[in-house]
Design an enzyme around this catalytic site. Structure first.
Site, mmCIF file in Angstrom:
data_model
loop_
_atom_site.group_PDB
_atom_site.id
_atom_site.type_symbol
_atom_site.label_atom_id
_atom_site.label_comp_id
_atom_site.label_asym_id
_atom_site.label_seq_id
_atom_site.Cartn_x
_atom_site.Cartn_y
_atom_site.Cartn_z
ATOM 1 N N TYR A 57 -43.051 -14.639 -11.186
ATOM 2 C CA TYR A 57 -42.311 -15.342 -10.142
ATOM 3 C C TYR A 57 -42.335 -16.855 -10.362
ATOM 4 O O TYR A 57 -41.568 -17.586 -9.734
ATOM 5 C CB TYR A 57 -42.873 -15.037 -8.758
ATOM 6 C CG TYR A 57 -42.881 -13.587 -8.357
ATOM 7 C CD1 TYR A 57 -42.237 -12.613 -9.114
ATOM 8 C CD2 TYR A 57 -43.547 -13.182 -7.207
ATOM 9 C CE1 TYR A 57 -42.264 -11.280 -8.744
ATOM 10 C CE2 TYR A 57 -43.576 -11.852 -6.823
ATOM 11 C CZ TYR A 57 -42.942 -10.900 -7.600
ATOM 12 O OH TYR A 57 -42.985 -9.586 -7.223
ATOM 13 N N LYS A 236 -39.762 -10.123 1.465
ATOM 14 C CA LYS A 236 -39.573 -11.545 1.188
ATOM 15 C C LYS A 236 -38.923 -12.199 2.406
ATOM 16 O O LYS A 236 -38.011 -11.635 3.013
ATOM 17 C CB LYS A 236 -38.666 -11.730 -0.028
ATOM 18 C CG LYS A 236 -38.338 -13.196 -0.308
ATOM 19 C CD LYS A 236 -37.117 -13.336 -1.194
ATOM 20 C CE LYS A 236 -36.687 -14.795 -1.289
ATOM 21 N NZ LYS A 236 -35.422 -14.958 -2.029
#
Length: 280
Positions: A57, A236
């Protein structure tokens, strides 16, 4: 029943038997450092105690900054990261896990995952390195991610350290019953990424109906459905509104009729499907 104010949900509400909070903040594609750090800080101060990131990420440093900025003790945070497929050779695991811990600005992580059983992954070699990190106290728990049912049991058999969880894509359009059963049989918990199917749950009539019944968002319905299945979710969210809306799902209780209606969805949709995935 509907929802209550986020403040009424005690920190750490709905932990699993292992103590892993059943709702966390996912940070995939939250790659603007300032925004990422602020999302993490906001989530922790809202009440979240589970934060999920990964080497791939490219935001571990920002996640660490968000944890440091929050008015929450590090020991209260269940922090997870993942080793990328190019770093799964034994020595690379040992080296890059330490680098991840340094970027996060912590002394240990609560859960370290094998991100995919792909690339440099070799069960014996990779998991022996994870066990070594566990023995050293650098990681509190070993995790696997995107493992098929037969791979879950194989990993449990190989790894000297106990495997806490298998993190997979899971939502009402990809309920993964066989995988959930395999994980239960192996004593491995299930953590769902993309638990609202990247927004696809908003377009499902069955979920819309249940959301209207309870006066809540479709996202809350999807998260509550997963919790009914015994699955931890890490949606998320970047903005405060979405972070709070997801958090309020912890106070939502679905009845059997609700769950059956969601289970009746006959559309299947996998959102994350790289060429190197074990099912391809």
């Amino acid at each position: 029943m509907g929802t209550q104010d986020a403040e009424s949900v005690a920190p750490g509400t709905c932990p699993t038997a292992s103590g892993m909070p059943m709702l966390g903040l996912g940070t995939w594609q939250n790659d603007d450092p300032e925004q990422c750090a602020e999302s993490v800080r906001t989530a922790l101060e809202t009440g979240y105690r589970h934060i999920d990131t990964a080497q791939a990420y490219d935001n571990e440093e920002a996640v660490g900054e968000g944890i440091a900025a929050a008015d929450v003790d590090r020991e209260e945070v269940f922090l997870a990261t993942k080793i990328w497929i190019s770093n799964l050779a034994r020595e690379d695991v040992l080296e890059t896990a330490r680098e991840s811990i340094d970027r996060l600005g912590v002394d240990y992580v609560d859960l370290l995952y094998v991100h995919w059983p792909a690339g440099e992954y070799d069960g014996e070699e990779t998991l022996s390195a994870f066990s070594e990190l566990y023995d050293e106290g650098l990681i509190e728990n070993v995790g696997i991610s995107n493992f098929l049912p037969e791979q879950v049991q194989e990993a449990v058999d190989i790894c000297d350290a106990p495997i806490l969880a298998n993190q997979v894509e899971l939502h009402p359009l990809l309920p993964q019953p066989d995988l959930r059963e395999a994980c239960e049989n192996a004593g491995v918990e299930v953590v769902a990424y993309s638990p609202i199917a990247r927004g696809e749950v908003f377009n499902q009539p069955e979920i819309q109906e249940v959301a209207e019944k309870h006066g809540v968002s479709e996202a809350q319905i999807s998260l509550a459905w997963a919790r009914e299945k015994g699955v931890t979710t890490i949606p998320k969210a970047t903005g405060e509104d979405h972070i709070s809306d997801n958090w309020e799902s912890l106070t939502l209780e679905l009845d059997r009729e609700d769950v059956d209606k969601i289970d009746s969805i006959d559309e299947t949709n996998r959102e994350v499907d790289p060429d190197f995935a074990p099912w391809n």
